[in-house]
Design a protein around this motif. Sequence first.
Motif, PDB file in Angstrom:
ATOM      1  N   SER A 118       0.824  -1.215   0.000  1.00 13.99           N
ATOM      2  CA  SER A 118       0.000   0.000   0.000  1.00 13.99           C
ATOM      3  C   SER A 118       0.860   1.268   0.000  1.00 13.99           C
ATOM      4  N   SER A 119       1.996   1.213   0.686  1.00 18.19           N
ATOM      5  CA  SER A 119       2.886   2.369   0.726  1.00 18.19           C
ATOM      6  C   SER A 119       3.443   2.678  -0.664  1.00 18.19           C
ATOM      7  N   ALA A 120       3.822   1.637  -1.425  1.00 19.53           N
ATOM      8  CA  ALA A 120       4.336   1.853  -2.789  1.00 19.53           C
ATOM      9  C   ALA A 120       3.255   2.426  -3.688  1.00 19.53           C
ATOM     10  N   GLY A 121       1.998   2.059  -3.441  1.00 14.37           N
ATOM     11  CA  GLY A 121       0.885   2.602  -4.212  1.00 14.37           C
ATOM     12  C   GLY A 121       0.684   4.084  -3.957  1.00 14.37           C
ATOM     13  N   ARG A 122       1.231   4.586  -2.855  1.00 12.58           N
ATOM     14  CA  ARG A 122       1.116   6.012  -2.519  1.00 12.58           C
ATOM     15  C   ARG A 122       2.432   6.748  -2.796  1.00 12.58           C
ATOM     16  N   ASN A 123       3.373   6.036  -3.401  1.00 10.55           N
ATOM     17  CA  ASN A 123       4.681   6.610  -3.716  1.00 10.55           C
ATOM     18  C   ASN A 123       4.711   6.994  -5.194  1.00 10.55           C
ATOM     19  N   THR A 124       5.512   7.958  -5.558  1.00 13.41           N
ATOM     20  CA  THR A 124       5.568   8.393  -6.956  1.00 13.41           C
ATOM     21  C   THR A 124       7.000   8.311  -7.475  1.00 13.41           C
ATOM     22  N   ARG A 125       7.148   8.490  -8.775  1.00 21.93           N
ATOM     23  CA  ARG A 125       8.482   8.457  -9.379  1.00 21.93           C
ATOM     24  C   ARG A 125       8.627   9.620 -10.370  1.00 21.93           C
ATOM     25  N   PRO A 126       8.448  10.837  -9.890  1.00 23.67           N
ATOM     26  CA  PRO A 126       8.495  11.968 -10.830  1.00 23.67           C
ATOM     27  C   PRO A 126       9.859  12.129 -11.484  1.00 23.67           C
ATOM     28  N   GLY A 127      10.915  11.667 -10.821  1.00 18.10           N
ATOM     29  CA  GLY A 127      12.263  11.776 -11.389  1.00 18.10           C
ATOM     30  C   GLY A 127      12.411  11.007 -12.686  1.00 18.10           C
ATOM     31  N   ASP A 128      11.625   9.944 -12.847  1.00 14.24           N
ATOM     32  CA  ASP A 128      11.651   9.173 -14.091  1.00 14.24           C
ATOM     33  C   ASP A 128      10.522   9.590 -15.027  1.00 14.24           C
ATOM     34  N   GLY A 129       9.828  10.674 -14.672  1.00 13.82           N
ATOM     35  CA  GLY A 129       8.756  11.168 -15.543  1.00 13.82           C
ATOM     36  C   GLY A 129       7.509  10.318 -15.510  1.00 13.82           C
ATOM     37  N   TYR A 130       7.299   9.530 -14.455  1.00 15.96           N
ATOM     38  CA  TYR A 130       6.081   8.719 -14.378  1.00 15.96           C
ATOM     39  C   TYR A 130       4.861   9.628 -14.229  1.00 15.96           C
ATOM     40  N   PRO A 131       3.750   9.269 -14.869  1.00 18.38           N
ATOM     41  CA  PRO A 131       2.519  10.023 -14.607  1.00 18.38           C
ATOM     42  C   PRO A 131       2.032   9.731 -13.188  1.00 18.38           C
ATOM     43  N   LEU A 132       1.273  10.671 -12.613  1.00 18.23           N
ATOM     44  CA  LEU A 132       0.736  10.435 -11.269  1.00 18.23           C
ATOM     45  C   LEU A 132      -0.510   9.556 -11.307  1.00 18.23           C
ATOM     46  N   TYR A 133      -1.247   9.609 -12.414  1.00 17.45           N
ATOM     47  CA  TYR A 133      -2.502   8.854 -12.527  1.00 17.45           C
ATOM     48  C   TYR A 133      -2.623   8.277 -13.929  1.00 17.45           C
ATOM     49  N   PHE A 134      -3.488   7.275 -14.070  1.00 23.67           N
ATOM     50  CA  PHE A 134      -3.896   6.824 -15.401  1.00 23.67           C
ATOM     51  C   PHE A 134      -5.384   6.512 -15.360  1.00 23.67           C
ATOM     52  N   ASP A 135      -6.047   6.670 -16.497  1.00 19.75           N
ATOM     53  CA  ASP A 135      -7.496   6.468 -16.578  1.00 19.75           C
ATOM     54  C   ASP A 135      -7.820   5.252 -17.432  1.00 19.75           C
ATOM     55  N   ILE A 136      -8.805   4.493 -16.981  1.00 19.38           N
ATOM     56  CA  ILE A 136      -9.293   3.365 -17.777  1.00 19.38           C
ATOM     57  C   ILE A 136     -10.699   3.716 -18.258  1.00 19.38           C
ATOM     58  N   PRO A 137     -10.932   3.684 -19.581  1.00 19.43           N
ATOM     59  CA  PRO A 137     -12.287   3.993 -20.070  1.00 19.43           C
ATOM     60  C   PRO A 137     -13.271   2.888 -19.692  1.00 19.43           C
ATOM     61  N   LYS A 143     -12.372   5.746 -15.251  1.00 18.81           N
ATOM     62  CA  LYS A 143     -12.047   5.412 -13.865  1.00 18.81           C
ATOM     63  C   LYS A 143     -10.571   5.714 -13.647  1.00 18.81           C
ATOM     64  N   ARG A 144     -10.278   6.536 -12.658  1.00 16.80           N
ATOM     65  CA  ARG A 144      -8.910   7.020 -12.442  1.00 16.80           C
ATOM     66  C   ARG A 144      -8.200   6.205 -11.358  1.00 16.80           C
ATOM     67  N   PHE A 145      -6.968   5.814 -11.646  1.00 17.11           N
ATOM     68  CA  PHE A 145      -6.139   5.077 -10.689  1.00 17.11           C
ATOM     69  C   PHE A 145      -4.830   5.831 -10.442  1.00 17.11           C
ATOM     70  N   PRO A 146      -4.359   5.888  -9.201  1.00 15.96           N
ATOM     71  CA  PRO A 146      -3.031   6.467  -8.975  1.00 15.96           C
ATOM     72  C   PRO A 146      -1.952   5.492  -9.446  1.00 15.96           C
ATOM     73  N   MET A 147      -0.926   6.043 -10.081  1.00 15.30           N
ATOM     74  CA  MET A 147       0.211   5.216 -10.521  1.00 15.30           C
ATOM     75  C   MET A 147       1.216   5.170  -9.376  1.00 15.30           C
ATOM     76  N   GLY A 148       1.563   3.986  -8.937  1.00 18.08           N
ATOM     77  CA  GLY A 148       2.475   3.866  -7.806  1.00 18.08           C
ATOM     78  C   GLY A 148       3.907   3.628  -8.239  1.00 18.08           C
TER      79      GLY A 148
END
Lengths: 391, 52
Positions: A118-137, A143-148
């Motif tokens: 769960s902690s990794a799901g709340r962690n981000t990787r902006p240094g590698d340019g990861y998006p914060l969220y992604f959407d599934i149609p 439906k929006r999911f956080p990218m961990g």
Amino acid sequence: MSLMKHEGASKGILLAAFAALLILGGRPLFRHRHSTVPIVIGPGVTRVARLSDFSPSLKGTAGDTTVFVLEGREPGGKALIMSGTHSNEPAGLLADIIIIENAVVERGTLFVIASFNSSAGRNTRPGDGYPLYFDIPTDWGRKRFPMGNRDASPLDQWPDPDVYIHYPDKQLLSYIDARNSNRTWPGRADGPLMERVTFAAMELIRRESVDVAIDLHGAETMFPVTNCIVAPERSSKIATLASLTVKAAEGFDSHVEPSPPGFRGLSHREIGDYSGAAPFLLEAPIPFLDQPTGPKTVGLLLDGKDPFLLSLAAKKKLFVPYDASGWPMDKRVGQHLSVMLEILRQYSRKTPGREIAVQGVPRYREVVANGTGRFFHDPSKADPKSVVSYR
Amino acid sequence: MAFVIMVAYYVLCAYLAGLLFWSFLKEKRSREELWLCLLVMVPLVLRLLRVK
């Protein structure tokens, strides 16, 4: 204009700019860390527990997570399905949410942990340019999911050691693996947070006499252990039968890789060595994680299309077939669901009295034809009592 | 032990952030120095606020 002359005004402007920088930069990160994703628990969910129910040392920590229990009408075997061990490999999470929202267990019991780390799901990787969220149609909107991230947040487990010494085998691993919940199995009740997470899962497996444990992952197309079922000795026959069956009946490849006995801390090794359960780790290709790609966009995450990987495929540098159609999310989710169902079916055939029969879960072709979002339910139209966060 | 190190780390963060802010207040000549003080404070403040 000298600073001395207008010192107060200059410093005030700079402090205001500093505050704006902190708020504009920090607010999205804060919201990502504290976000929830509502899901609709389906007709098969009979109980919602917490992982800390199996190990109290996890209670109140960022490692605690939701355990969905789906009990069948008839007794039988028990299976644990985990995703989100690595939260930057989201196909497993989507597959698990489809199970929670749709599955009905006829025989036996399913335990589903959608956000294992769960902690990794709340962690981000902006240094590698990861998006914060992604959407599934879906049929009712996006439906929006956080990218961990792959590892737990340093906010939740700190400090990092110079070298992670695995417990109990004392194997020396990379320092970062102390926060990787697929290196900390079988864990201990009083260890660092990730060891407490895996220990609680081991307690669940041991106390509930779980027969089958399936850990859903994703792996780079340039990594040899991809598009496969990783299985130790005790799981290899069932893994082979499942692999051959999905190839013959559903037309996709998921070969079997042996779990190396000398590489410690991984779920497919330690669950089998420290409990009676048969472990399986499923890898679906995720081009987004490959190093030589273009920008790490939501598009790349969802469709898996990348011109650099296409060029590498032509030079035979990839370990999976790859063409201009990429490797879409629907394909990965469908593979996970079909292989998982096939493992349960093969286990049930081999183990009379411990059968696990699951209905209502779509297989590979159905997910590829209709899209992953078709199987998600609209929380705004559901009974509020059945809407929960998956983590 | 890890808990003690973590507490020490946060105390160190707070000390450095305070030191930088003090330097910011005391700086009289260079606007670049002021900017540098604030920029270096960003990760320290984000950590103290438990944002990143």
